[in-house]
Each structure stands twice: as structure tokens, then as C-alpha cells.
Design an enzyme around this catalytic site. Structure first.
Site, PDB file in Angstrom:
ATOM      1  CD  GLU A   1      45.490  21.755  45.355  1.00 28.15           C
ATOM      2  OE1 GLU A   1      44.496  22.021  46.053  1.00 28.15           O
ATOM      3  OE2 GLU A   1      46.333  20.894  45.654  1.00 28.15           O
TER       4      GLU A   1
ATOM      5  CD  GLU B   1      46.615  24.744  49.459  1.00 30.18           C
ATOM      6  OE1 GLU B   1      47.488  25.609  49.206  1.00 30.18           O
ATOM      7  OE2 GLU B   1      45.847  24.285  48.602  1.00 30.18           O
TER       8      GLU B   1
HETATM    9  C1  3H9 Z   1      42.616  24.176  50.377  1.00 33.49           C
HETATM   10  O1  3H9 Z   1      42.190  24.702  49.403  1.00 33.49           O
HETATM   11  C2  3H9 Z   1      43.043  22.741  50.443  1.00 33.49           C
HETATM   12  C3  3H9 Z   1      43.249  22.095  49.102  1.00 33.49           C
HETATM   13  O2  3H9 Z   1      44.589  22.154  48.703  1.00 33.49           O
HETATM   14  C4  3H9 Z   1      42.944  20.612  49.158  1.00 33.49           C
HETATM   15  C5  3H9 Z   1      41.559  20.214  49.249  1.00 33.49           C
HETATM   16  C6  3H9 Z   1      41.380  18.747  49.120  1.00 33.49           C
HETATM   17  N1  3H9 Z   1      36.408  28.219  53.133  1.00 33.49           N
HETATM   18  O3  3H9 Z   1      38.531  36.697  53.897  1.00 33.49           O
HETATM   19  P1  3H9 Z   1      37.182  37.300  53.704  1.00 33.49           P
HETATM   20  C7  3H9 Z   1      34.767  32.987  54.109  1.00 33.49           C
HETATM   21  S1  3H9 Z   1      42.722  25.026  51.823  1.00 33.49           S
HETATM   22  C8  3H9 Z   1      35.308  28.630  53.801  1.00 33.49           C
HETATM   23  O4  3H9 Z   1      36.668  38.211  54.743  1.00 33.49           O
HETATM   24  P2  3H9 Z   1      38.101  38.893  51.480  1.00 33.49           P
HETATM   25  C9  3H9 Z   1      35.256  33.817  55.279  1.00 33.49           C
HETATM   26  O5  3H9 Z   1      35.233  33.073  56.470  1.00 33.49           O
HETATM   27  C10 3H9 Z   1      42.027  26.618  51.474  1.00 33.49           C
HETATM   28  N2  3H9 Z   1      35.023  29.936  53.993  1.00 33.49           N
HETATM   29  O6  3H9 Z   1      37.047  38.026  52.274  1.00 33.49           O
HETATM   30  C11 3H9 Z   1      34.247  34.952  55.276  1.00 33.49           C
HETATM   31  O7  3H9 Z   1      33.065  34.467  55.843  1.00 33.49           O
HETATM   32  P3  3H9 Z   1      32.063  35.419  56.675  1.00 33.49           P
HETATM   33  C12 3H9 Z   1      42.972  27.492  50.765  1.00 33.49           C
HETATM   34  C13 3H9 Z   1      35.865  30.835  53.488  1.00 33.49           C
HETATM   35  O8  3H9 Z   1      37.394  39.431  50.298  1.00 33.49           O
HETATM   36  C14 3H9 Z   1      33.999  35.178  53.777  1.00 33.49           C
HETATM   37  O9  3H9 Z   1      34.391  33.954  53.139  1.00 33.49           O
HETATM   38  N3  3H9 Z   1      42.391  28.799  50.559  1.00 33.49           N
HETATM   39  C15 3H9 Z   1      37.022  30.459  52.794  1.00 33.49           C
HETATM   40  O10 3H9 Z   1      38.844  39.804  52.408  1.00 33.49           O
HETATM   41  C16 3H9 Z   1      34.798  36.298  53.192  1.00 33.49           C
HETATM   42  O11 3H9 Z   1      36.177  36.082  53.504  1.00 33.49           O
HETATM   43  C17 3H9 Z   1      42.564  29.815  51.395  1.00 33.49           C
HETATM   44  O12 3H9 Z   1      43.245  29.714  52.393  1.00 33.49           O
HETATM   45  C18 3H9 Z   1      37.276  29.077  52.614  1.00 33.49           C
HETATM   46  N4  3H9 Z   1      38.363  28.638  51.936  1.00 33.49           N
HETATM   47  O13 3H9 Z   1      39.201  37.856  50.973  1.00 33.49           O
HETATM   48  C19 3H9 Z   1      41.892  31.100  51.024  1.00 33.49           C
HETATM   49  N5  3H9 Z   1      37.679  31.575  52.412  1.00 33.49           N
HETATM   50  O14 3H9 Z   1      31.564  36.414  55.649  1.00 33.49           O
HETATM   51  C20 3H9 Z   1      41.245  31.713  52.191  1.00 33.49           C
HETATM   52  C21 3H9 Z   1      36.944  32.614  52.860  1.00 33.49           C
HETATM   53  O15 3H9 Z   1      31.052  34.491  57.175  1.00 33.49           O
HETATM   54  N6  3H9 Z   1      40.506  32.911  51.862  1.00 33.49           N
HETATM   55  N7  3H9 Z   1      35.857  32.173  53.512  1.00 33.49           N
HETATM   56  O16 3H9 Z   1      32.932  36.038  57.726  1.00 33.49           O
HETATM   57  C22 3H9 Z   1      41.046  34.090  51.625  1.00 33.49           C
HETATM   58  O17 3H9 Z   1      42.246  34.248  51.567  1.00 33.49           O
HETATM   59  C23 3H9 Z   1      40.137  35.268  51.458  1.00 33.49           C
HETATM   60  O18 3H9 Z   1      38.870  34.901  51.951  1.00 33.49           O
HETATM   61  C24 3H9 Z   1      39.959  35.791  50.024  1.00 33.49           C
HETATM   62  C25 3H9 Z   1      38.881  36.896  50.028  1.00 33.49           C
HETATM   63  C26 3H9 Z   1      41.279  36.389  49.521  1.00 33.49           C
HETATM   64  C27 3H9 Z   1      39.507  34.718  49.085  1.00 33.49           C
END
Ligand code: 3H9
Length: 647
Positions: free
Chosen positions: A104, A124
């Protein structure tokens, strides 16, 4: 060091976000970005701006950890609005993933360039939300509505190549991304604001209606998908300001919903399964995998490894079986090719790393060998004995058993500390779950090796102790037993199955048994008959079905009759159930779907508690992750233990 910093490259300001691990738009990032916009607007020497991130990825979204707290200003939509309204053009330079609020943010910029291996998406819905910072309003202005709907309601990211093709990106960079972004920014004269663009109608109106319908059906009970579809539909018929306001309200409502809380729980639970200190030790190598057995399971495991770049040697008992195993693997890879999951070059490379053999000595150089032969202790012990002879002394020896005593198997090795259970789920190249079963004497670095393999295969590894059925099959047996009680008490197979699908399972327990085949469980029940506690309630309906030759779909009849592949309720089964009720002296009574689900859930939860009490699962979160990823428990409900603990 500030999480947002600005450096000048001539007249181009490079704004960098540095907020590990994934550059989420935490409050400090939002505040930093807003300050950067103000500073840049106040500097007449700046002609354009590049927005980039350090570390492994561009912004991967809003900070999910903040969702349980009241929102703190500045809010992301306001930050994005400030960037979009800027007087100088902003270019987003995307590496890694631009997800959710990250995409976004990029769409609020006036142009976007990405590294070739970047991914862009709005996931999301998978968190029980819809985009909340303009995603449903800006994306359909950059890409055609059908492509936008697929991303918003499907939640799956697209590659940079696809993003370029549909118009989400302006360019893809092969060399240095920041340099390419600076070059792009230098060439832009004025900001081209996404919200000023008209919405892009779907390329085919009829196909779009069908797509909308498909998503609404697929949503089932999951509210976020339904709302995501409605938000896109609304954008197509409303002005941008009204669509933004509606999107924001829906996002805020969903953020506080029970489903979003459940999905956040699953999000973090899935990332915490391998937090055990043993999993952080240095693993042994896992590049060369041996697989014993070329049946469905063995071939699936081989394919799963090959698809992730590992080398595989499969051993079968004779040339014919080895050839059949090889053909199964090749067929699985061909299926992945047909679904566009790998290129033909990658398929050829995978096959070149694969050999099927008949001689165990071929396994001498493998790092880790997984036996996937017939589920019989004696057969598996013989295989372990052969492996003990031929494998390198530090090779890990694993069993794919789904029930048998891994301690007993481990004890057959000269060095039991190198034995582990790796319980894959079928189809092994698709299913996300891997139960890593830890026998009592397993070495810590062997546990780390199991965890490393799970990560390499892109699977969610869950640590489990040794017991009959480990975590998943043990809980599954308990609720299957409860389903049998329900039949004897008065429910029908189709009522039980309908209650489960109504709850969100893709399939009910009886339809599932028909798919898998009833004979294997029957054979197991017969083996265990001698050790069964006679005081425990035993329902013999399934045995009677098997005695009548009804083994499920493969025999055209099981819990249901199958006519042209379609399930119909079976009068024979109704009669068998009635006679078993009479034999047990039970007067049947009616059940509604809620009561059926309450009883099945209670059975899962109570067995889950036993599994916890006995230390078979490390915690309740691991049980939820297991039931969701291996047994079809609806993700948006958070898992059986989450439901119990929420009350
Ligand atoms: C959103 O964006 C809403 C908006 O539209 C509106 C807002 C107003 N937040 O997955 P990993 C942490 S909703 C906080 O193992 P990878 C995760 O817990 C969001 N923490 O790594 C982990 O922590 P720890 C939409 C987050 O390399 C560490 O990062 N976005 C978040 O396998 C590593 O994560 C998503 O849904 C977060 N958003 O994969 C994306 N994301 O080391 C969600 C990750 O303490 N994330 N962490 O265990 C992912 O899909 C994967 O993390 C990503 C990396 C592909 C980025």
C-alpha cells in the site's frame, strides 16, 4: 539510529527504512516517514525521492503485534496520503517482499521498481483482515479489476514479472536496485498519483462475475474474504474518497474480530514451533537425502526434497518397484510443472539430482535417510538394521511412521541418538506439516537437523514426543471415536460430515475416511483387539462396513455409496448403524449440527490436554498448528486449543 533516514544523491533524496526483521510499519516508522515527507517538502533542492529498505525485505506490512493495542498515530493511511500528495515524485524500490501495508505504501508512491526476485501482495485476508491503507482502492487503479480481486481476495503474492505484466510495477531491475530506482526517479517530472487514475475495469465482465462468485463460495465462514470481494466491488462503483472511508471502517471492524484474533494467533504460533533451543543448534548436513520405499509416501517425500533443490536416492526392493517409484516421482514433478510451480529447466534439474536404486549401499553417502516402507514394526526394524550397516556413522536415520513406537525403532540402531521420526503428510510435496518425532535418546543436533530439513522443505515443523499417533493422529483418533459414538447415539454420517463442513472443515470425517480407505484402520483395529480395554465403549459400525467389503471410494462404497463419483447416503450403512444401535441397546435421538460439533471439539480438546499433560506436544499452540496444517481444522477458528482457551 533512526528507523527512517534520508540521504541525498544529488537532487534525489533516498529515504531508507531500517526496522528489522521485516521493516513493518511500526509507529516509529510511520512517524519517521511523515517527518521525512515534511523535511523533503521543505527542501527546494530535492527533485525526486526514492523509498527503500535495508535488510532482507521491503516493508512486509503493518506490524501485526500492534493490532492487539489501540491504534497509535500517525496512521498508515495518513502517511501514505502525505506521500501521494507530495509535490516531488516518490519511487518505491522493492526488494524481498512488499506485502500488505508495504505494498500500500508502494502504491502511494508515484512509481514502483522491484528486484527480479521480489514478491508483491496483499495477504491481509490471511490475517482475517482486508487491506486498511488504501489497498482495495489503489490496486484496481493500477491493475485490471480481475487481477486486483485475485490479489486482494486470494491473498497470494505475485512475482515481480507478473506485477510488471499487470501494471503494478513500472520496471524490474536486474542490477543494483537503488541505482535503478534513482535513475527512474531522475527521469520523472511530476508525481502521477494513483488515486487520480480511473479504476481499471475487468478485462472480461462475465469472467469477473464468475471470479467474484468463486471467492464468495471459497470464503465459507471466513469473513475477511467476503469483505475483500465487497471492497473491490465497491471501489469499482464509488469515488475514491468514499471507497477509502468504507475500506478503513471494514478494516478496523475486522481487526477487532474474533476471526482476526484467531488468525493472528496462528500466524505467530506457526512461526514459533521451532523455538526449542535444540532447534537452534548447528544441524548436520541435509543436502543429500535417502528415501527407502517408492510408494505414495516415499515418492512424495522424494519429490518434496527435489523441489527444494536437494539430491535424492530412493531405494526399493527390486528393479520393478524402483522403476514404479521413479515414475511416481517423475509424475509428481510433471504435475508441479503443469501447475506452473516450476519451469521445465527446474524439473529437468530436479530429475538429474534423483536416482532410484535397489541396493542399500547406494545410501552410503547420504546425509539423512528416511524410511517410508509399509507401516509394520518388523518390516521397519529390518530396514533400520540395513541402514545401520550401510549409512555413514553420523548420518541421521529417520522413520516416516505415523503411529509406531519410534523409541523401539531407535533402539535397533547401534547409535540410537541418530534416530528421529519425520512424519510427513500426504501428498508430501504439498502438505505443510512435518511432525518431528523425538525419541528419548535423540541427540540435540539431530533435532536441529530435523528442524533444518523442515525449513529447507518450506514446511512447518512441529516437535512431538513418542506415543501412539504422536500429536495429530492421536487427537484425530479421539475425535473419530467420538464421531462413531455420535452415529451409535443417533446421528447419521452425512449429519456429522455436514456439521463439520459447516464448521469450516473442507471435508467431514466420514467422507475423509472414504477417500483414504477404511481397510488400513480396520487392520490396525484388528491388531489391537487383544489389548483393548473391555470396559471402554467400542463402536463396531466401521468394522461391519469393512466386513461387507465397503472400503471407501476405491470400492465404490464406504460410509456412502458412490455413483459416478458422487456420494449418496447408503441404505446398507443405515441398516448396519440401526442394528449396531439395537445391539448396544441405544435408543437413537436427533442431533443438531451445533451439538455434533461441540462433542467432536470437546473430544479433540480433551485429547489435546492429554497430549500436553504427557509432554507429547510442547504447548497448546503446537497442537493448533498441527490440527490446522495436517488435519483441515479451519485456520480462521484458530485451532481447538485456542477455541477452548478463548471460552
Ligand atoms: C497489514 O499490512 C494491514 C494493512 O493493510 C493496514 C494497516 C493499517 N508484523 O515469517 P518469518 C516477524 S497486515 C510483525 O519467519 P520469512 C515474524 O513474527 C500485514 N512481525 O520470515 C518473525 O518474528 P520472530 C500484512 C512480523 O523470511 C520474523 O518477522 N503482511 C510481521 O520466512 C520473521 O518472519 C503480512 O501478512 C509483521 N507483519 O518471511 C506479511 N511479519 O523472528 C507477514 C513477520 O520473532 N509476513 N514478522 O519469530 C510474512 O509473510 C513473512 O514474514 C515474510 C518473511 C514473507 C515477510
Amino acid at each position: 539510529m533512526s528507523v527512517v533516514s534520508t540521504l541525498l544523491h544529488g537532487s534525489v533524496a533516498v529515504v531508507t527504512i531500517d526496522n528489522p526483521p521485516v521493516n513493518a510499519t511500526s509507529q516509529a516508522v510511520r512517524a519517521g516517514l511523515l517527518a521525512a515527507v515534511a523535511d523533503i517538502e521543505a527542501d527546494p533542492g530535492i527533485a525526486s525521492v526514492v523509498l527503500r529498505c535495508t535488510g532482507r525485505t521491503f516493508v512486509a506490512g503493518a506490524d501485526v503485534r500492534e493490532f492487539d493495542k489501540p491504534p497509535q498515530p500517525p496512521h498508515l493511511p495518513d502517511v501514505i496520503a502525505a506521500i501521494e500528495a507530495a509535490s516531488r515524485p516518490w519511487v518505491a524500490a522493492i526488494h524481498g517482499s512488499a506485502l500488505g501495508g508495504g505494498l500500500e505504501l508502494a502504491m502511494g508512491c508515484h512509481a514502483r521498481i522491484a528486484a527480479r526476485d521480489a514478491r508483491l501482495g496483499l495477504p491481509e485476508v490471511t490475517l482475517g483482515l482486508i487491506p486498511g491503507a488504501g489497498g482495495t482502492v489503489r490496486l484496481p487503479r493500477l491493475v485490471a479489476a480481475d487481477a486486483a480481486l485475485a490479489m486482494i481476495a486470494g491473498g497470494k503474492p505475485v512475482t515481480a514479472a507478473r506485477a510488471l505484466e499487470i501494471g503494478l510495477l513500472d520496471d524490474v531491475a536486474d542490477g543494483d536496485l537503488t541505482d535503478a530506482a534513482i535513475a527512474l526517479a531522475t527521469g520523472l517530472e511530476a508525481p502521477r498519483r494513483t488515486l487520480d487514475r480511473p479504476v481499471r475495469d475487468p478485462s472480461d465482465a462475465d469472467a469477473f462475475s464468475a471470479q467474484v462468485k468463486r471467492f464468495k463460495t471459497r470464503a465459507g465462514g471466513q469473513l475477511s474474504i467476503r469483505h475483500a470481494v465487497e471492497a473491490v466491488e465497491n471501489t469499482l462503483v464509488t469515488d475514491a474518497a468514499a471507497a477509502l472511508a468504507a475500506e478503513r471502517q471494514t478494516f478496523l471492524d475486522l481487526k477487532d474480530s474474533e476471526q482476526a484474533a484467531a488468525l493472528r494467533h496462528v500466524f505467530f504460533a506457526e512461526r514459533a514451533t521451532l523455538s526449542d533451543p535444540r532447534c537452534k543448534q548447528t544441524p548436520r548436513p541435509v543436502d543429500r537425502i535417502g528415501v527407502v520405499g517408492g510408494g505414495t509416501m516415499g515418492a512424495g517425500i522424494a519429490a518434496a526434497c527435489l523441489l527444494k533443490g536437494l539430491s535424492v536416492t530412493m531405494v526399493e526392493r527390486d528393479t520393478e518397484a524402483a522403476e514404479t517409484g521413479r515414475a511416481r516421482v517423475a509424475e509428481t514433478l510433471a504435475g508441479s510443472l503443469a501447475r506452473g510451480l516450476l519451469t521445465s529447466d527446474a524439473r529437468d534439474a530436479a530429475l538429474s539430482r534423483f536416482q532410484a536404486a535397489t541396493d542399500y549401499s547406494e545410501l552410503a553417502g547420504e546425509d539423512l535417510v528416511i524410511e517410508a516402507v509399509f507401516e509394520d514394526m518388523q518390516v521397519k526394524k529390518q530396514v533400520f538394521a540395513r541402514l545401520d550397516e550401510v549409512c555413514a556413522p553420523d548420518a541421521v536415520i529417520a522413520t516416516n511412521t505415523s503411529y509406531l513406537d519410534v523409541d523401539e525403532l531407535a533402539a535397533t540402531l547401534r547409535d540410537p541418538s541418530r534416530a528421529i521420526g519425520l512424519h510427513f503428510f500426504s501428498p508430501a510435496h504439498v502438505m505443510k506439516l512435518l511432525e518431528i518425532v523425538l525419541p528419548e535418546r535423540v541427540a540435540d543436533d539431530v533435532v536441529a537437523t530435523g528442524a533444518a530439513l523442515a525449513r529447507k522443505l518450506g514446511k512447518i515443523g512441529v516437535l512431538a514426543g513418542v506415543c501412539d499417533g504422536f500429536i495429530g493422529n492421536r487427537i484425530m483418533s479421539a475425535y473419530r471415536r467420538e464421531a462413531d459414538y455420535l452415529l451409535e447415539d443417533g446421528a447419521t454420517p452425512s449429519e456429522v460430515d455436514a456439521a463439520m463442513t459447516g464448521f469450516g472443515f473442507a471435508m467431514g470425517v466420514f467422507a475423509m475416511q472414504d477417500l483414504a480407505g477404511l481397510d488400513i484402520a480396520w487392520a490396525m483395529r484388528k491388531r489391537r483387539a487383544a489389548t483393548r480395554d473391555p470396559s471402554e465403549r467400542y463402536v463396531a459400525i466401521a468394522d461391519r462396513l469393512c466386513q461387507a467389503g465397503r472400503f471407501g471410494r476405491k470400492t465404490g462404497a464406504g460410509w456412502y455409496d458412490y455413483v459416478d463419483g458422487k456420494a449418496r447416503s447408503a441404505p446398507t450403512v443405515t441398516e448396519i448403524i440401526a442394528s449396531e444401535r439395537r445391539r448396544a441397546g441405544i435408543t437413537p435421538r436427533p442431533f443438531d449440527p451445533e451439538e455434533i460439533m461441540q462433542r467432536l471439539l470437546a473430544a479433540m480438546q480433551s485429547e489435546g490436554q492429554n497430549v500436553l499433560d504427557e509432554g507429547i506436544a510442547r504447548n497448546a499452540c503446537d497442537i493448533d498448528v498441527t490440527m490446522i496444517n495436517g488435519y483441515g481444522f479451519p485456520r480462521w477458528r484458530g485451532g481447538p486449543m485456542w477455541m477452548r482457551d478463548r471460552g
